[in-house]
Design a protein around this motif. Structure first.
Motif, PDB file in Angstrom:
ATOM      1  N   TYR A 148     -66.451  -4.324  63.224  1.00  0.00           N
ATOM      2  CA  TYR A 148     -67.040  -4.617  61.915  1.00  0.00           C
ATOM      3  C   TYR A 148     -66.557  -5.971  61.396  1.00  0.00           C
ATOM      4  N   ARG A 253     -64.324  -3.637  55.938  1.00  0.00           N
ATOM      5  CA  ARG A 253     -65.146  -3.377  57.120  1.00  0.00           C
ATOM      6  C   ARG A 253     -66.142  -2.238  56.867  1.00  0.00           C
ATOM      7  N   ILE A 254     -65.641  -1.133  56.343  1.00  0.00           N
ATOM      8  CA  ILE A 254     -66.504  -0.005  56.001  1.00  0.00           C
ATOM      9  C   ILE A 254     -66.873  -0.160  54.534  1.00  0.00           C
ATOM     10  N   PRO A 314     -70.875  -0.307  64.475  1.00  0.00           N
ATOM     11  CA  PRO A 314     -71.806  -0.818  63.455  1.00  0.00           C
ATOM     12  C   PRO A 314     -73.248  -0.566  63.872  1.00  0.00           C
ATOM     13  N   THR A 318     -73.944   3.885  60.403  1.00  0.00           N
ATOM     14  CA  THR A 318     -72.882   3.510  59.474  1.00  0.00           C
ATOM     15  C   THR A 318     -73.126   4.072  58.083  1.00  0.00           C
TER      16      THR A 318
END
Length: 369
Positions: A148, A253-254, A314, A318
């Motif tokens: 990510y 990232r998330i 990804p 997601t």
């Protein structure tokens, strides 16, 4: 109250020590690069601390000069003034904690430390379970999380600079410091002063963790000395801010929405407070605070593997993964786990399994390694 009960706070504190122990076992934590960056951070933090404490040094110097002409040995007001300024600096304005925020905003060291530690946690897990069926093991975190991007699209990445991060942290800190100073000043107002801190604490806790903890804090504020109440409240606020910064490598990232992130933190509030409270206190230690901050970041990689599930690569999955992670599905399993099994906990649960396990109070089939 269920999210912020004593059992959840205790479990978070236990994860602090287990996570720190696991992080310190990582040989990559003691590389030359990390040492050099830590040394630079310590020197920078010391310089910033001196600059921010110039007003206090000026007052102390003025008192020293005054003592040459006036006998202050029999006076107590000068000691109270100096102690009061130190208290405002460390507990009200949280200057040491601000230094940690500055360091984390202008250098990628902590992000690298988090990812290196996450890779170590995965390797250790595989090593401990190498004799077991691979299909029965949990998924790994580092391989997919490293895919990510931390900056979104390239345009945003090019526009974002360390100075932008420093300005953002400075603005947030200035706003928080101004509110803290205003509330602290109101405590000296006759009659209503003794109710200011309890009322402010009730408002904050009721908004964050519910009315029961807020009521307990409010009642305590009416009988506890003001100094202890200020220290407690600032430790709570510092731990929340610290935990938010420690989890930044994960959330960069998330990418949760603001509302999803709010629910994510609320659902795990007790464990997160227990985990970060000890670190929030230790980062105030002069010079060593930056090093402790690094250990806290490395320990957070271990924490992530206990309160989240491994992310998918990804792509189209997601969004569904993020929606499923807003609520903490394996909370009851982790909180009810004996401490001797804490390091072995790795739940693999789907939505259907979550419903089944929550409705049938039986021992899970294959929850613990």
């Amino acid at each position: 109250m269920s999210n912020f009960d004593p059992n959840a706070i205790l479990r978070g504190a236990q994860l602090t020590f287990v996570g720190a122990h696991r992080a310190l076992q990582n040989p990559d934590l003691f590389t030359t690069t990390h040492y050099r960056q830590a040394a630079i951070a310590v020197c920078a933090g010391l310089a910033i601390r001196i600059i921010l404490n110039i007003p206090i040094y000026a007052v102390k110097f003025a008192l020293l000069v005054t003592s040459l002409f006036v006998n202050l040995d029999q006076e107590t007001w000068d000691d109270k003034l100096v102690n009061g300024l130190d208290f405002i600096s460390k507990s009200v304005l949280q200057v040491p904690f601000f230094l940690m925020m500055v360091m984390s905003s202008i250098t990628p060291t902590l992000d690298n430390l988090f990812m290196d530690s996450l890779a170590w946690v995965d390797r250790t897990y595989l090593q401990k379970h190498k004799a077991e069926d691979p299909s029965a093991l949990r998924g790994l975190y580092y391989p997919t999380l490293s895919m990510y991007s931390t900056h979104g699209n390239r345009e945003k990445k090019e526009q974002r600079t360390p100075l932008d991060g420093l300005i953002s942290v400075g603005m947030k800190y200035s706003r928080r410091a101004a509110i803290s100073l205003a509330i602290y000043a109101l405590t000296f107002v006759p009659v209503i002063g003794r109710f200011v801190l309890p009322a402010a604490s009730f408002y904050t806790f009721n908004k964050s963790v519910g009315p029961v903890p807020a009521g307990i804090v409010f009642a305590s504020g009416l009988v506890l000395p003001k100094r202890y109440m200020v220290s407690f409240l600032q430790t709570y606020f510092s731990s929340r801010s610290l935990m938010s910064r420690l989890l930044e490598p994960y959330f960069s990232r998330i990418r949760f929405t603001k509302q999803q992130k709010k629910i994510w933190f609320l659902d795990r509030s007790g464990v997160l407070f227990g985990f970060s409270a000890a670190f929030a206190i230790m980062v105030k230690v002069p010079l060593l605070g930056v090093l402790i901050y690094g250990i806290a970041e490395a320990s957070t990689a271990y924490l992530i593997t206990k309160i989240t599930e491994p992310p998918p690569p990804p792509g189209s999955e997601t969004k569904l993964f993020i929606e499923s992670e807003v609520r903490w599905k394996n909370k009851h399993l982790l909180l009810n786990l004996p401490i001797a099994k804490l390091d072995e906990f790795n739940a693999r649960m789907t939505g259907a399994e979550t419903v089944a396990k929550s409705s049938v109070p039986e021992t899970p089939r294959r929850t613990f390694a």
